[in-house]
Design an enzyme around this catalytic site. Structure first.
Site, PDB file in Angstrom:
ATOM      1  N   GLY A  38       0.841  -1.185   0.000  1.00  0.00           N
ATOM      2  CA  GLY A  38       0.000   0.000   0.000  1.00  0.00           C
ATOM      3  C   GLY A  38       0.871   1.228   0.000  1.00  0.00           C
ATOM      4  N   HIS A  98      -1.380   6.423   8.082  1.00  0.00           N
ATOM      5  CA  HIS A  98      -0.544   7.417   7.391  1.00  0.00           C
ATOM      6  C   HIS A  98      -1.322   8.705   7.144  1.00  0.00           C
ATOM      7  CE1 HIS A  98       3.265   5.514   6.399  1.00  0.00           C
ATOM      8  NE2 HIS A  98       2.669   4.446   5.917  1.00  0.00           N
ATOM      9  N   GLN A 158       3.182   9.791   1.646  1.00  0.00           N
ATOM     10  CA  GLN A 158       4.439   9.064   1.389  1.00  0.00           C
ATOM     11  C   GLN A 158       5.063   9.440   0.047  1.00  0.00           C
ATOM     12  OE1 GLN A 158       2.829   4.934   2.417  1.00  0.00           O
ATOM     13  NE2 GLN A 158       4.945   4.850   3.160  1.00  0.00           N
ATOM     14  N   GLU A 211      -2.528   2.042   6.205  1.00  0.00           N
ATOM     15  CA  GLU A 211      -2.564   3.145   5.231  1.00  0.00           C
ATOM     16  C   GLU A 211      -3.363   4.337   5.761  1.00  0.00           C
ATOM     17  OE1 GLU A 211      -0.429   3.099   2.986  1.00  0.00           O
ATOM     18  OE2 GLU A 211       0.009   0.986   3.272  1.00  0.00           O
TER      19      GLU A 211
HETATM   20 ZN    ZN Z   1       3.585   2.654   5.612  1.00  0.00          ZN
END
Ligand code: ZN
Length: 189
Positions: free
Chosen positions: A49, A147, A54, A144
């Site tokens: 993922g 994040h 990111q 995810e």
């Molecule tokens: Zn990660």
């Protein structure tokens, strides 16, 4: 389509909650291109993922996909899923202990995840989805969405289980794969 640079731990954007995307933005060529590039970047890095922060974007968008992946051979398959503006909640109190790594973090380790969750999100076409996820698949969605809320695995990992990938492979992988495979068989995902 192109592969983007991945944000390493320490960059403040990984600690900033992301901003929800409007329907108009989501339909724009710029955001559709960002989604394509996130998919390319996730494939290039062999990740399960990737979240927008990111790749240095502050938008509430993430991708999840597990195919047969040498980085995670024990993970059940998840079809390519684009999750926009996701929210989730546990559906009961059950948790399980797993071991996670992250494209933004050079270490991995043991942590707890909820076993059964409800996830609501828009797909890349803006269509709403409400789904129940279980087991390791539920863990991947929690990773995810963490994040997108500015959280990282190091916030949840038991500090004394932190390991490099090389040392995990040498000393912890076999025991973990046996344990988590039994869990996957029991939960079914
Ligand atoms: Zn990660």
């Amino acid at each position: 389509m192109s592969v983007l640079d991945i944000t390493p731990i320490g960059h403040p954007i990984l600690r900033s909650p992301t901003r929800p995307v409007s329907a108009e933005e989501l339909a724009s060529p710029e955001i559709q291109r960002l989604i394509d590039n996130m998919i390319d970047t996730m494939h290039d890095a062999a990740g399960a993922g990737i979240a927008a922060n990111q790749v240095y974007s502050g938008l509430r968008i993430a991708i999840v996909e597990v195919t047969s992946n040498p980085r995670y051979p024990y993970k059940p398959a998840i079809p390519l899923t684009v999750i926009v503006n996701p929210i989730w909640q546990p559906v009961d109190d059950e948790t399980f202990e797993t071991n996670e790594g992250c494209l933004s973090v050079p270490l991995r380790g043991d942590l707890q995840r909820h076993t059964n969750i409800k996830v609501e999100y828009l797909d890349r076409m803006g269509e709403p989805h409400e789904e129940i996820k279980r087991g390791l698949t539920a863990g991947t969605f929690q990773h995810e969405i963490d994040h997108l809320d500015g959280n990282l695995i190091v916030d949840r990992i038991y500090p004394r289980t932190l390991a490099t990938w090389e040392q995990f492979d040498a000393h912890q992988r076999d025991e973990f794969v046996a344990r988590i495979s039994a869990f996957v068989d029991q939960v079914g995902s």
